[in-house]
Design a protein around this motif. Structure first.
Motif, PDB file in Angstrom:
ATOM      1  N   GLU A  39      -0.656  12.873  -6.359  1.00 51.44           N
ATOM      2  CA  GLU A  39      -0.745  11.562  -5.678  1.00 51.44           C
ATOM      3  C   GLU A  39       0.678  11.126  -5.831  1.00 51.44           C
TER       4      GLU A  39
ATOM      5  N   ARG B  70       2.879   9.339  -2.656  1.00 51.32           N
ATOM      6  CA  ARG B  70       3.306   8.081  -2.512  1.00 51.32           C
ATOM      7  C   ARG B  70       4.784   7.965  -2.301  1.00 51.32           C
TER       8      ARG B  70
ATOM      9  N   LYS C  28      -4.735  15.562 -10.238  1.00 49.28           N
ATOM     10  CA  LYS C  28      -4.884  14.465  -9.407  1.00 49.28           C
ATOM     11  C   LYS C  28      -5.237  14.766  -8.010  1.00 49.28           C
ATOM     12  N   LEU C  29      -4.351  15.434  -7.264  1.00 54.54           N
ATOM     13  CA  LEU C  29      -4.462  16.023  -5.854  1.00 54.54           C
ATOM     14  C   LEU C  29      -3.443  17.246  -5.764  1.00 54.54           C
TER      15      LEU C  29
END
Length: 213
Positions: free
Chosen positions: A38, A42, A60-61
């Protein structure tokens, strides 16, 4: 201007090692780091690095999904992503490349390959880790005999075969006792004559014509 790189990996030691390796290159600059998928997405969207180094397995990802969000076919203004991982399995390779990755390297490929992959991605080309390339080539058909007529000069063929065997530009220059600029010149000519977009396609050409094992 140096090539601006974002390093995304959940291991701080790996991020530090990549930063040390890349900051030692005169034309590459690490501008930021991310410890999860993530954060990588970002930061990449905000900083717009020239190349993002992306690990596969992150919290998270995961790296494949993060790559798709940054470089996938549905992204309006895609970024360049090179996936770097310890997990050498075909599913990872195909998933990363389908997600839009501009390269796929194993973490043990070496510092030279890491820098080469970043430069290739920045130029709009792609590099796949040599060991991965070799395994993928084995699934392709090849000629029983060497072709009698090749479109390359003798020196261009030397360079093409060295590329197909996974040698970096610096290693080719040392092996053939020629300058780095001469290697690059021959390589550009090889790509033009073979209509090859990257080193992997040169390896595919050499394999299909029975020129490498």
């Amino acid at each position: 201007m140096p090539i601006r790189v974002l390093v995304a990996d959940d291991q701080s030691l790996v991020r530090t090692a990549f930063r040390l390796i890349l900051d030692a290159e005169p034309d590459i600059e690490v501008i930021s780091e991310a410890a999860d998928g993530e954060s990588a997405v970002r930061l990449a969207r905000r900083l717009r690095p020239d190349v993002t180094l992306m690990d596969i397995r992150m919290p998270k990802l995961d790296g494949v999904r993060a790559t798709a969000l940054l470089a996938g076919p549905d992204v309006i203004d895609p970024l360049k992503v090179v996936v770097v991982t310890t997990y050498d399995v075909d599913e990872n390779v195909y998933a990363a490349l389908q997600a839009g990755a501009s390269g796929f390297l194993l973490k043990d490929a070496g510092a030279g390959w890491l820098a080469e992959a970043i430069r290739a991605a920045a130029r709009g080309q792609a590099i796949v880790s040599p060991s991965v390339t070799v395994r993928l080539l084995r699934h392709l058909p090849r000629a029983a005999d060497h072709p009698a007529d090749l479109p390359l000069t003798a020196r261009e063929l030397d360079v093409a075969l060295a590329v197909a065997r996974g040698r970096t530009n610096a290693e080719i220059a040392l092996d053939l006792s020629i300058s780095l600029s001469t290697v690059k010149s021959h390589l550009a000519s090889v790509q033009e004559k073979l209509e090859a977009r990257n080193r992997t396609e040169i390896a595919i050409w050499a394999w299909r014509h029975g020129l490498i094992e």
